[in-house]
Design a protein around this motif. Structure first.
Motif, PDB file in Angstrom:
ATOM      1  N   SER A  33       0.809  -1.411   0.030  1.00  0.00           N
ATOM      2  CA  SER A  33       0.102  -0.058   0.076  1.00  0.00           C
ATOM      3  C   SER A  33       0.945   1.276   0.006  1.00  0.00           C
ATOM      4  O   SER A  33       1.986   1.163   0.707  1.00  0.00           O
ATOM      5  N   TRP A  34       0.355   2.108  -0.634  1.00  0.00           N
ATOM      6  CA  TRP A  34       0.952   3.608  -0.630  1.00  0.00           C
ATOM      7  C   TRP A  34       0.384   4.622   0.047  1.00  0.00           C
ATOM      8  O   TRP A  34      -0.910   4.647  -0.096  1.00  0.00           O
ATOM      9  N   TYR A  35       1.049   5.393   0.649  1.00  0.00           N
ATOM     10  CA  TYR A  35       0.443   6.631   1.616  1.00  0.00           C
ATOM     11  C   TYR A  35       1.001   7.876   1.083  1.00  0.00           C
ATOM     12  O   TYR A  35       2.224   8.076   1.043  1.00  0.00           O
ATOM     13  N   GLN A  36       0.324   9.163   1.147  1.00  0.00           N
ATOM     14  CA  GLN A  36       0.920  10.341   1.273  1.00  0.00           C
ATOM     15  C   GLN A  36       0.863  11.139   2.328  1.00  0.00           C
ATOM     16  O   GLN A  36      -0.201  11.264   2.784  1.00  0.00           O
ATOM     17  N   GLN A  37       1.955  11.484   2.870  1.00  0.00           N
ATOM     18  CA  GLN A  37       1.759  12.149   4.283  1.00  0.00           C
ATOM     19  C   GLN A  37       2.302  13.809   3.906  1.00  0.00           C
ATOM     20  O   GLN A  37       3.360  13.941   3.901  1.00  0.00           O
ATOM     21  N   ASP A  85       2.240  18.286  -4.554  1.00  0.00           N
ATOM     22  CA  ASP A  85       2.576  16.815  -4.066  1.00  0.00           C
ATOM     23  C   ASP A  85       3.674  16.748  -3.354  1.00  0.00           C
ATOM     24  O   ASP A  85       4.451  15.664  -3.215  1.00  0.00           O
ATOM     25  N   SER A  86       4.432  17.923  -2.726  1.00  0.00           N
ATOM     26  CA  SER A  86       5.481  17.666  -1.870  1.00  0.00           C
ATOM     27  C   SER A  86       4.983  17.096  -0.777  1.00  0.00           C
ATOM     28  O   SER A  86       4.069  17.538  -0.139  1.00  0.00           O
ATOM     29  N   ALA A  87       5.673  15.901   0.002  1.00  0.00           N
ATOM     30  CA  ALA A  87       5.013  15.108   0.818  1.00  0.00           C
ATOM     31  C   ALA A  87       6.076  14.004   1.055  1.00  0.00           C
ATOM     32  O   ALA A  87       6.903  13.890   0.398  1.00  0.00           O
ATOM     33  N   LEU A  88       5.953  13.360   2.242  1.00  0.00           N
ATOM     34  CA  LEU A  88       6.519  12.198   2.676  1.00  0.00           C
ATOM     35  C   LEU A  88       5.686  10.920   2.003  1.00  0.00           C
ATOM     36  O   LEU A  88       4.531  10.747   2.346  1.00  0.00           O
ATOM     37  N   TYR A  89       6.141  10.107   1.147  1.00  0.00           N
ATOM     38  CA  TYR A  89       5.481   8.951   0.676  1.00  0.00           C
ATOM     39  C   TYR A  89       5.797   7.781   1.331  1.00  0.00           C
ATOM     40  O   TYR A  89       7.065   7.107   1.187  1.00  0.00           O
ATOM     41  N   LEU A  90       4.794   7.171   1.880  1.00  0.00           N
ATOM     42  CA  LEU A  90       5.222   5.794   2.865  1.00  0.00           C
ATOM     43  C   LEU A  90       4.594   4.760   2.074  1.00  0.00           C
ATOM     44  O   LEU A  90       3.451   4.830   1.411  1.00  0.00           O
ATOM     45  N   CYS A  91       5.503   3.486   1.962  1.00  0.00           N
ATOM     46  CA  CYS A  91       4.985   2.339   1.687  1.00  0.00           C
ATOM     47  C   CYS A  91       4.764   1.344   2.891  1.00  0.00           C
ATOM     48  O   CYS A  91       5.435   1.519   3.835  1.00  0.00           O
ATOM     49  N   ALA A  92       3.688   0.775   2.696  1.00  0.00           N
ATOM     50  CA  ALA A  92       3.220  -0.263   3.623  1.00  0.00           C
ATOM     51  C   ALA A  92       3.206  -1.857   3.132  1.00  0.00           C
ATOM     52  O   ALA A  92       2.439  -1.784   2.318  1.00  0.00           O
ATOM     53  N   GLN A 104      -0.265  -3.625   8.921  1.00  0.00           N
ATOM     54  CA  GLN A 104       0.644  -3.081   7.833  1.00  0.00           C
ATOM     55  C   GLN A 104       2.104  -2.773   8.496  1.00  0.00           C
ATOM     56  O   GLN A 104       1.963  -2.014   9.575  1.00  0.00           O
ATOM     57  N   PHE A 105       3.051  -3.133   7.892  1.00  0.00           N
ATOM     58  CA  PHE A 105       4.376  -2.597   8.211  1.00  0.00           C
ATOM     59  C   PHE A 105       4.770  -1.476   7.409  1.00  0.00           C
ATOM     60  O   PHE A 105       4.842  -1.771   6.018  1.00  0.00           O
ATOM     61  N   PHE A 106       5.276  -0.252   7.926  1.00  0.00           N
ATOM     62  CA  PHE A 106       5.352   0.630   7.066  1.00  0.00           C
ATOM     63  C   PHE A 106       7.215   0.794   6.926  1.00  0.00           C
ATOM     64  O   PHE A 106       8.026   0.584   7.822  1.00  0.00           O
ATOM     65  N   GLY A 107       7.508   1.480   5.764  1.00  0.00           N
ATOM     66  CA  GLY A 107       8.984   1.632   5.310  1.00  0.00           C
ATOM     67  C   GLY A 107       9.172   3.192   5.896  1.00  0.00           C
ATOM     68  O   GLY A 107       8.232   4.004   6.496  1.00  0.00           O
TER      69      GLY A 107
END
Lengths: 115, 113
Positions: A33-37, A85-92, A104-107
Protein backbone atom coordinates in the motif's frame (compact mmCIF):
# COMPACT_ATOMS: atom_id res chain seq x y z
CA UNK A 1 14.49 -10.34 8.55
CA UNK A 2 14.48 -7.34 6.22
CA UNK A 3 11.76 -4.82 6.87
CA UNK A 4 10.11 -2.55 4.33
CA UNK A 5 12.65 -0.56 2.35
CA UNK A 6 12.09 2.48 0.17
CA UNK A 7 14.24 4.39 -2.27
CA UNK A 8 15.31 7.06 -2.66
CA UNK A 9 15.30 8.65 0.79
CA UNK A 10 14.95 12.17 -0.53
CA UNK A 11 14.10 13.55 -3.94
CA UNK A 12 13.84 17.05 -5.37
CA UNK A 13 11.92 17.68 -8.59
CA UNK A 14 10.48 20.66 -10.41
CA UNK A 15 6.89 21.26 -11.41
CA UNK A 16 5.79 19.29 -14.43
CA UNK A 17 8.38 16.57 -14.02
CA UNK A 18 7.69 12.92 -13.41
CA UNK A 19 8.94 10.83 -10.47
CA UNK A 20 9.20 7.14 -9.61
CA UNK A 21 9.44 5.91 -6.03
CA UNK A 22 10.32 2.34 -5.13
CA UNK A 23 9.35 -0.02 -2.34
CA UNK A 24 10.44 -3.50 -1.33
CA UNK A 25 8.01 -5.19 1.06
CA UNK A 26 8.91 -7.00 4.25
CA UNK A 27 10.15 -10.51 3.56
CA UNK A 28 7.20 -12.84 3.03
CA UNK A 29 4.67 -10.07 2.38
CA UNK A 30 2.69 -9.93 -0.86
CA UNK A 31 0.62 -6.77 -0.57
CA UNK A 32 1.85 -3.19 -0.87
CA UNK A 33 0.00 0.00 0.00
CA UNK A 34 1.11 3.57 -0.68
CA UNK A 35 0.32 6.62 1.43
CA UNK A 36 0.99 10.34 1.04
CA UNK A 37 1.79 12.25 4.23
CA UNK A 38 1.77 16.02 3.82
CA UNK A 39 3.63 18.07 6.41
CA UNK A 40 1.76 18.11 9.69
CA UNK A 41 -0.89 15.67 8.50
CA UNK A 42 -1.66 12.01 8.84
CA UNK A 43 -0.97 9.62 5.97
CA UNK A 44 -3.56 9.51 3.19
CA UNK A 45 -4.18 6.25 1.32
CA UNK A 46 -3.22 6.37 -2.36
CA UNK A 47 -3.71 2.76 -3.52
CA UNK A 48 -2.93 -0.86 -2.77
CA UNK A 49 -1.42 -3.58 -4.96
CA UNK A 50 -1.87 -7.31 -4.69
CA UNK A 51 -1.08 -9.94 -7.31
CA UNK A 52 0.29 -7.18 -9.52
CA UNK A 53 -3.07 -5.42 -9.70
CA UNK A 54 -4.44 -2.28 -8.10
CA UNK A 55 -7.09 -3.44 -5.62
CA UNK A 56 -8.33 -0.21 -4.15
CA UNK A 57 -7.64 3.46 -4.72
CA UNK A 58 -7.99 6.52 -2.54
CA UNK A 59 -9.02 9.98 -3.66
CA UNK A 60 -5.98 10.73 -5.83
CA UNK A 61 -5.92 11.81 -9.50
CA UNK A 62 -4.79 9.61 -12.36
CA UNK A 63 -1.42 11.36 -12.28
CA UNK A 64 -0.66 8.89 -9.52
CA UNK A 65 -0.10 5.39 -10.84
CA UNK A 66 1.65 2.31 -9.62
CA UNK A 67 2.94 -1.08 -10.42
CA UNK A 68 3.72 -4.28 -8.57
CA UNK A 69 6.31 -6.72 -9.82
CA UNK A 70 6.30 -10.53 -9.56
CA UNK A 71 8.71 -10.30 -6.61
CA UNK A 72 6.06 -8.14 -4.84
CA UNK A 73 8.11 -4.96 -4.95
CA UNK A 74 6.26 -1.89 -6.07
CA UNK A 75 6.68 1.49 -7.74
CA UNK A 76 4.70 4.68 -7.34
CA UNK A 77 4.75 7.04 -10.32
CA UNK A 78 3.60 10.62 -10.24
CA UNK A 79 3.30 12.58 -13.51
CA UNK A 80 3.07 16.32 -14.09
CA UNK A 81 4.23 17.14 -10.59
CA UNK A 82 2.55 19.98 -8.70
CA UNK A 83 3.86 21.93 -5.74
CA UNK A 84 1.16 20.26 -3.67
CA UNK A 85 2.67 16.84 -4.33
CA UNK A 86 5.50 17.70 -1.94
CA UNK A 87 5.14 15.19 0.88
CA UNK A 88 6.50 12.10 2.57
CA UNK A 89 5.46 9.01 0.62
CA UNK A 90 5.09 5.92 2.74
CA UNK A 91 4.97 2.35 1.58
CA UNK A 92 3.37 -0.32 3.77
CA UNK A 93 3.37 -4.06 3.26
CA UNK A 94 1.19 -6.84 4.59
CA UNK A 95 0.36 -10.48 3.97
CA UNK A 96 -2.95 -11.20 2.30
CA UNK A 97 -3.45 -14.53 4.08
CA UNK A 98 -3.15 -12.75 7.43
CA UNK A 99 -5.68 -10.14 6.44
CA UNK A 100 -7.60 -10.69 9.63
CA UNK A 101 -4.62 -9.39 11.58
CA UNK A 102 -4.75 -6.30 9.43
CA UNK A 103 -1.28 -5.12 10.39
CA UNK A 104 0.62 -3.13 7.83
CA UNK A 105 4.37 -2.62 8.24
CA UNK A 106 5.65 0.76 7.11
CA UNK A 107 8.87 1.79 5.44
CA UNK A 108 10.84 4.93 6.34
CA UNK A 109 9.36 6.87 3.46
CA UNK A 110 10.62 8.98 0.57
CA UNK A 111 10.61 12.74 1.09
CA UNK A 112 9.58 14.39 -2.21
CA UNK A 113 10.09 18.12 -2.64
CA UNK A 114 8.61 19.80 -5.71
CA UNK A 115 10.04 23.23 -6.56
CA UNK B 1 -17.28 7.77 5.05
CA UNK B 2 -15.03 6.76 7.88
CA UNK B 3 -13.18 9.47 9.76
CA UNK B 4 -10.62 9.54 12.54
CA UNK B 5 -10.22 12.62 14.72
CA UNK B 6 -7.37 13.49 17.04
CA UNK B 7 -8.30 16.73 18.78
CA UNK B 8 -4.99 17.28 20.58
CA UNK B 9 -2.34 18.64 18.18
CA UNK B 10 0.26 18.61 20.95
CA UNK B 11 0.62 17.18 24.44
CA UNK B 12 3.37 17.44 27.05
CA UNK B 13 4.18 15.10 29.91
CA UNK B 14 6.83 15.02 32.57
CA UNK B 15 9.19 12.07 32.50
CA UNK B 16 7.82 9.15 34.58
CA UNK B 17 4.31 10.61 34.53
CA UNK B 18 1.22 9.32 32.71
CA UNK B 19 -0.39 10.89 29.66
CA UNK B 20 -3.52 10.07 27.67
CA UNK B 21 -3.92 10.79 23.96
CA UNK B 22 -7.45 11.01 22.58
CA UNK B 23 -8.92 9.59 19.39
CA UNK B 24 -12.48 9.39 18.14
CA UNK B 25 -13.70 7.79 14.96
CA UNK B 26 -16.84 7.48 12.93
CA UNK B 27 -17.93 4.34 11.12
CA UNK B 28 -21.10 2.42 10.38
CA UNK B 29 -19.26 -0.89 10.31
CA UNK B 30 -19.41 -3.27 13.24
CA UNK B 31 -16.14 -5.13 12.71
CA UNK B 32 -12.93 -3.19 12.43
CA UNK B 33 -9.50 -2.66 13.91
CA UNK B 34 -7.93 0.32 15.60
CA UNK B 35 -4.26 1.10 15.94
CA UNK B 36 -1.90 3.58 17.53
CA UNK B 37 1.26 4.25 15.58
CA UNK B 38 4.30 6.19 16.72
CA UNK B 39 6.31 8.24 14.22
CA UNK B 40 9.61 9.52 15.59
CA UNK B 41 11.74 12.07 13.72
CA UNK B 42 13.28 9.16 11.80
CA UNK B 43 9.83 8.97 10.07
CA UNK B 44 9.39 5.21 10.47
CA UNK B 45 5.85 4.43 11.55
CA UNK B 46 6.00 1.96 14.43
CA UNK B 47 2.98 0.04 15.69
CA UNK B 48 2.38 0.76 19.37
CA UNK B 49 -0.82 -1.13 20.05
CA UNK B 50 -3.85 -2.57 18.28
CA UNK B 51 -7.44 -3.29 19.26
CA UNK B 52 -9.97 -5.54 17.58
CA UNK B 53 -13.45 -4.02 17.78
CA UNK B 54 -15.09 -7.33 18.66
CA UNK B 55 -12.93 -7.67 21.77
CA UNK B 56 -14.30 -5.91 24.81
CA UNK B 57 -11.06 -6.19 26.74
CA UNK B 58 -8.78 -3.22 26.35
CA UNK B 59 -5.41 -3.98 24.77
CA UNK B 60 -2.21 -3.53 26.78
CA UNK B 61 1.43 -3.58 25.70
CA UNK B 62 3.81 -2.96 28.58
CA UNK B 63 3.54 0.77 29.44
CA UNK B 64 0.93 1.37 26.73
CA UNK B 65 -2.76 0.68 27.16
CA UNK B 66 -5.96 1.76 25.47
CA UNK B 67 -9.41 2.73 26.64
CA UNK B 68 -11.73 1.46 23.93
CA UNK B 69 -15.32 2.64 24.15
CA UNK B 70 -17.10 1.15 21.13
CA UNK B 71 -20.46 2.78 21.71
CA UNK B 72 -18.84 6.18 22.08
CA UNK B 73 -16.44 5.46 19.19
CA UNK B 74 -13.51 6.46 21.33
CA UNK B 75 -10.03 4.95 21.41
CA UNK B 76 -7.58 6.69 23.71
CA UNK B 77 -3.96 5.73 24.39
CA UNK B 78 -2.48 5.86 27.87
CA UNK B 79 1.27 5.96 28.27
CA UNK B 80 2.47 5.19 31.79
CA UNK B 81 5.91 5.99 33.22
CA UNK B 82 6.69 8.21 30.23
CA UNK B 83 10.23 8.08 28.90
CA UNK B 84 12.22 10.52 26.80
CA UNK B 85 12.12 8.00 23.96
CA UNK B 86 8.34 8.22 23.86
CA UNK B 87 8.58 11.69 22.31
CA UNK B 88 7.14 11.45 18.79
CA UNK B 89 4.05 12.00 16.66
CA UNK B 90 1.29 9.56 17.55
CA UNK B 91 -1.31 8.59 14.98
CA UNK B 92 -4.58 6.82 15.56
CA UNK B 93 -5.70 4.64 12.64
CA UNK B 94 -8.80 2.66 11.64
CA UNK B 95 -9.30 -0.16 9.20
CA UNK B 96 -12.08 -2.62 8.45
CA UNK B 97 -10.38 -4.97 6.08
CA UNK B 98 -7.30 -5.63 4.11
CA UNK B 99 -7.17 -2.33 2.39
CA UNK B 100 -6.62 1.18 3.51
CA UNK B 101 -5.98 2.61 6.91
CA UNK B 102 -7.71 5.86 7.81
CA UNK B 103 -5.38 8.00 9.92
CA UNK B 104 -6.00 10.92 12.22
CA UNK B 105 -3.99 14.12 11.98
CA UNK B 106 -1.69 13.11 14.81
CA UNK B 107 -0.69 14.31 18.27
CA UNK B 108 2.83 15.52 18.95
CA UNK B 109 3.96 14.23 22.33
CA UNK B 110 6.72 16.07 24.15
CA UNK B 111 8.37 14.45 27.15
CA UNK B 112 9.94 16.87 29.61
CA UNK B 113 12.96 15.84 31.64
Amino acid sequence: DAGVTQSPTHLIKTRGQQVTLRCSPKSGHDTVSWYQQALGQGPQFIFQYYEEEERQRGNFPDRFSGHQFPNYSSELNVNALLLGDSALYLCASSLQLEALNNEQFFGPGTRLTVL
Amino acid sequence: AQTVTQSQPEMSVQEAETVTLSCTYDTSESDYYLFWYKQPPSRQMILVIRQEAYKQQNATENRFSVNFQKAAKSFSLKISDSQLGDAAMYFCAWTSGTYKYIFGTGTRLKVLA
